[in-house]
Motif scaffolding. Structure first.
Motif, PDB file in Angstrom:
ATOM      1  N   UNK A 160       0.826  -1.215   0.000  1.00 50.98           N
ATOM      2  CA  UNK A 160       0.000   0.000   0.000  1.00 50.98           C
ATOM      3  C   UNK A 160       0.858   1.263   0.000  1.00 50.98           C
ATOM      4  N   UNK A 161       1.924   1.263   0.760  1.00 50.16           N
ATOM      5  CA  UNK A 161       2.838   2.415   0.761  1.00 50.16           C
ATOM      6  C   UNK A 161       3.440   2.612  -0.629  1.00 50.16           C
ATOM      7  N   UNK A 162       3.837   1.524  -1.246  1.00 49.97           N
ATOM      8  CA  UNK A 162       4.424   1.586  -2.581  1.00 49.97           C
ATOM      9  C   UNK A 162       3.426   2.167  -3.575  1.00 49.97           C
ATOM     10  N   UNK A 163       2.208   1.652  -3.575  1.00 48.61           N
ATOM     11  CA  UNK A 163       1.179   2.160  -4.478  1.00 48.61           C
ATOM     12  C   UNK A 163       0.891   3.629  -4.264  1.00 48.61           C
ATOM     13  N   UNK A 164       0.750   4.047  -3.024  1.00 46.73           N
ATOM     14  CA  UNK A 164       0.451   5.454  -2.723  1.00 46.73           C
ATOM     15  C   UNK A 164       1.595   6.366  -3.159  1.00 46.73           C
ATOM     16  N   UNK A 165       2.833   5.931  -2.965  1.00 48.06           N
ATOM     17  CA  UNK A 165       3.980   6.743  -3.382  1.00 48.06           C
ATOM     18  C   UNK A 165       4.001   6.922  -4.903  1.00 48.06           C
TER      19      UNK A 165
END
Length: 187
Positions: A155-160
């Motif tokens: 999720x962090x990767x996608x949001x970034x």
């Protein structure tokens, strides 16, 4: 024009490593009723529903990227991605002349509308690149000690990535002067 991006997360367990991106693009036209006594720019400014920070725009692209992922848990407890599905949905809003334009208005509108559409498709292409980048980045995350860590990192990767592509949309508007350098300019 800055774009709005939305993401959705769904988690499950699966065993086959697989990734896919689906795309959906819709168009919305808004009517711009012509008055042969008014310049085309005035007509479009009055008709446009697209307003941001005190500015009126004649075209707008809104794209959303949603990702879904499934993981696989090994006997050791390590969690790895087994499947990623990313959906891109977008809507492009453009003007359409209503009424009876003069031949001069029509001949001015046609190339303008084509250039405006080209500009907005550039925003859509940013959304496509964002979706493909999210899909690859999440699919290729390394295994993690537990599934909660893998979920959090995905999720962090996608949001970034979405933040980066929102910035690319702003840079695209700056570089093209909101499409003017691409011919989306009325005199």
């Amino acid at each position: 024009m800055n774009k709005i991006v939305f993401c959705l997360l769904i988690l499950s367990v699966s065993s086959a490593a697989h990734a896919e991106v689906t795309e959906r693009l819709d168009y919305i036209d808004y009517p711009a009723t012509v008055d042969t006594q008014l310049p085309l720019n005035v007509i479009l400014n009055r008709a446009s529903p697209i307003r941001e920070n005190g500015n009126v725009f004649h075209g707008y692209t809104k794209w959303w990227v949603q990702w879904h992922f499934w993981w696989q848990k090994a006997a050791s407890g390590e969690c790895t991605m087994s499947r990623v599905k990313v959906d891109l949905s977008a809507t492009i809003t453009l003007p359409k002349l209503a009424g009876r334009p003069s031949s001069a208005q029509q001949s001015q509108f046609d190339p303008y509308a084509a250039a405006l559409k080209t500009h907005e498709l550039g925003h859509y292409n940013n959304g496509k690149q964002a979706a493909n980048t999210v899909e690859q980045a999440i699919l290729h995350l390394p295994g993690m000690p537990n599934c909660e860590q893998l979920e959090s990192q995905a999720n962090k990767t996608g949001m970034q990535i979405l933040k980066e592509y929102n910035q690319k949309d702003r840079q695209y508007d700056d570089a093209t002067s909101h499409g003017k350098t691409q011919g989306a300019r009325l005199n």
